[in-house]
Design a protein around this motif. Sequence first.
Motif, PDB file in Angstrom:
ATOM      1  N   LYS A  15     -12.208 -33.020 -28.782  1.00  0.00           N
ATOM      2  CA  LYS A  15     -12.154 -34.481 -28.889  1.00  0.00           C
ATOM      3  C   LYS A  15     -11.596 -35.093 -27.617  1.00  0.00           C
ATOM      4  CE  LYS A  15     -11.154 -36.565 -32.758  1.00  0.00           C
ATOM      5  NZ  LYS A  15     -10.456 -37.031 -33.952  1.00  0.00           N
ATOM      6  N   TRP A  16     -10.630 -34.415 -26.998  1.00  0.00           N
ATOM      7  CA  TRP A  16     -10.000 -34.928 -25.788  1.00  0.00           C
ATOM      8  C   TRP A  16      -9.859 -33.812 -24.762  1.00  0.00           C
ATOM      9  CZ3 TRP A  16      -7.692 -36.071 -30.586  1.00  0.00           C
ATOM     10  CH2 TRP A  16      -7.882 -37.384 -31.015  1.00  0.00           C
ATOM     11  N   LYS A  17     -10.010 -34.179 -23.489  1.00  0.00           N
ATOM     12  CA  LYS A  17      -9.829 -33.242 -22.389  1.00  0.00           C
ATOM     13  C   LYS A  17      -8.641 -33.709 -21.566  1.00  0.00           C
ATOM     14  CE  LYS A  17     -12.032 -31.389 -18.288  1.00  0.00           C
ATOM     15  NZ  LYS A  17     -13.212 -31.344 -17.436  1.00  0.00           N
ATOM     16  N   GLY A  18      -7.880 -32.746 -21.072  1.00  0.00           N
ATOM     17  CA  GLY A  18      -6.749 -33.083 -20.225  1.00  0.00           C
ATOM     18  C   GLY A  18      -6.432 -31.941 -19.285  1.00  0.00           C
ATOM     19  N   LYS A  19      -5.284 -32.011 -18.665  1.00  0.00           N
ATOM     20  CA  LYS A  19      -4.819 -30.962 -17.762  1.00  0.00           C
ATOM     21  C   LYS A  19      -3.360 -30.678 -18.085  1.00  0.00           C
ATOM     22  CE  LYS A  19      -7.967 -31.665 -13.966  1.00  0.00           C
ATOM     23  NZ  LYS A  19      -8.743 -30.457 -14.085  1.00  0.00           N
ATOM     24  N   ILE A  20      -2.985 -29.429 -17.911  1.00  0.00           N
ATOM     25  CA  ILE A  20      -1.598 -29.020 -18.067  1.00  0.00           C
ATOM     26  C   ILE A  20      -1.216 -28.269 -16.794  1.00  0.00           C
ATOM     27  CG2 ILE A  20      -2.233 -26.892 -19.284  1.00  0.00           C
ATOM     28  CD1 ILE A  20       0.367 -27.168 -20.883  1.00  0.00           C
ATOM     29  N   ASN A  21      -0.036 -28.533 -16.288  1.00  0.00           N
ATOM     30  CA  ASN A  21       0.408 -27.864 -15.078  1.00  0.00           C
ATOM     31  C   ASN A  21       1.206 -26.633 -15.474  1.00  0.00           C
ATOM     32  OD1 ASN A  21       2.312 -27.224 -12.799  1.00  0.00           O
ATOM     33  ND2 ASN A  21       1.008 -28.743 -11.834  1.00  0.00           N
ATOM     34  N   LEU A  22       0.688 -25.471 -15.109  1.00  0.00           N
ATOM     35  CA  LEU A  22       1.368 -24.208 -15.383  1.00  0.00           C
ATOM     36  C   LEU A  22       1.578 -23.478 -14.062  1.00  0.00           C
ATOM     37  CD1 LEU A  22      -0.657 -22.981 -18.494  1.00  0.00           C
ATOM     38  CD2 LEU A  22       1.605 -24.020 -18.481  1.00  0.00           C
ATOM     39  N   GLY A  23       2.804 -23.313 -13.683  1.00  0.00           N
ATOM     40  CA  GLY A  23       3.120 -22.598 -12.448  1.00  0.00           C
ATOM     41  C   GLY A  23       2.557 -23.251 -11.203  1.00  0.00           C
ATOM     42  N   GLY A  24       2.456 -24.570 -11.211  1.00  0.00           N
ATOM     43  CA  GLY A  24       1.945 -25.278 -10.044  1.00  0.00           C
ATOM     44  C   GLY A  24       0.434 -25.416 -10.013  1.00  0.00           C
ATOM     45  N   GLU A  25      -0.247 -24.880 -11.009  1.00  0.00           N
ATOM     46  CA  GLU A  25      -1.708 -24.975 -11.102  1.00  0.00           C
ATOM     47  C   GLU A  25      -2.078 -25.917 -12.238  1.00  0.00           C
ATOM     48  OE1 GLU A  25      -4.183 -23.394  -9.314  1.00  0.00           O
ATOM     49  OE2 GLU A  25      -2.648 -22.586  -7.985  1.00  0.00           O
ATOM     50  N   ASP A  26      -3.008 -26.827 -11.988  1.00  0.00           N
ATOM     51  CA  ASP A  26      -3.535 -27.680 -13.053  1.00  0.00           C
ATOM     52  C   ASP A  26      -4.622 -26.924 -13.795  1.00  0.00           C
ATOM     53  OD1 ASP A  26      -1.911 -29.861 -12.656  1.00  0.00           O
ATOM     54  OD2 ASP A  26      -3.280 -30.810 -11.241  1.00  0.00           O
ATOM     55  N   ILE A  27      -4.430 -26.739 -15.096  1.00  0.00           N
ATOM     56  CA  ILE A  27      -5.355 -25.985 -15.938  1.00  0.00           C
ATOM     57  C   ILE A  27      -6.018 -26.951 -16.919  1.00  0.00           C
ATOM     58  CG2 ILE A  27      -5.552 -24.066 -17.570  1.00  0.00           C
ATOM     59  CD1 ILE A  27      -4.454 -23.160 -14.870  1.00  0.00           C
ATOM     60  N   ASP A  28      -7.358 -26.872 -17.028  1.00  0.00           N
ATOM     61  CA  ASP A  28      -8.068 -27.706 -17.994  1.00  0.00           C
ATOM     62  C   ASP A  28      -7.694 -27.299 -19.412  1.00  0.00           C
ATOM     63  OD1 ASP A  28      -9.495 -29.073 -16.030  1.00  0.00           O
ATOM     64  OD2 ASP A  28     -11.137 -27.628 -16.047  1.00  0.00           O
ATOM     65  N   CYS A  29      -7.427 -28.285 -20.246  1.00  0.00           N
ATOM     66  CA  CYS A  29      -7.103 -28.014 -21.637  1.00  0.00           C
ATOM     67  C   CYS A  29      -7.781 -29.057 -22.523  1.00  0.00           C
ATOM     68  CB  CYS A  29      -5.596 -27.992 -21.868  1.00  0.00           C
ATOM     69  SG  CYS A  29      -4.770 -29.533 -21.415  1.00  0.00           S
ATOM     70  N   TYR A  30      -7.850 -28.770 -23.796  1.00  0.00           N
ATOM     71  CA  TYR A  30      -8.562 -29.629 -24.740  1.00  0.00           C
ATOM     72  C   TYR A  30      -7.794 -29.725 -26.049  1.00  0.00           C
ATOM     73  CZ  TYR A  30     -12.332 -28.643 -21.520  1.00  0.00           C
ATOM     74  OH  TYR A  30     -13.081 -28.526 -20.384  1.00  0.00           O
TER      75      TYR A  30
END
Length: 69
Positions: A15-30
Amino acid sequence: MEPEVTPPMQSPFAKWKGKINLGGEDIDCYVLDTGDRVIALRATVKAIAEVDSGALADYIGARSRLYKQ
């Protein structure tokens, strides 16, 4: 002529897409329609193996149990 009817999407779907920062990397999440939060496989492989691919098994040495040589 009758209007074309689009069938409803089967669950689960994003339903929604976003980003999460893990260890300095932006990771696509949903966020799925079920409320579950997931991280995209392609983004995970890219963060771990530094390749733009969704084939995680290729980078961790795993084989599908359906794969036969």
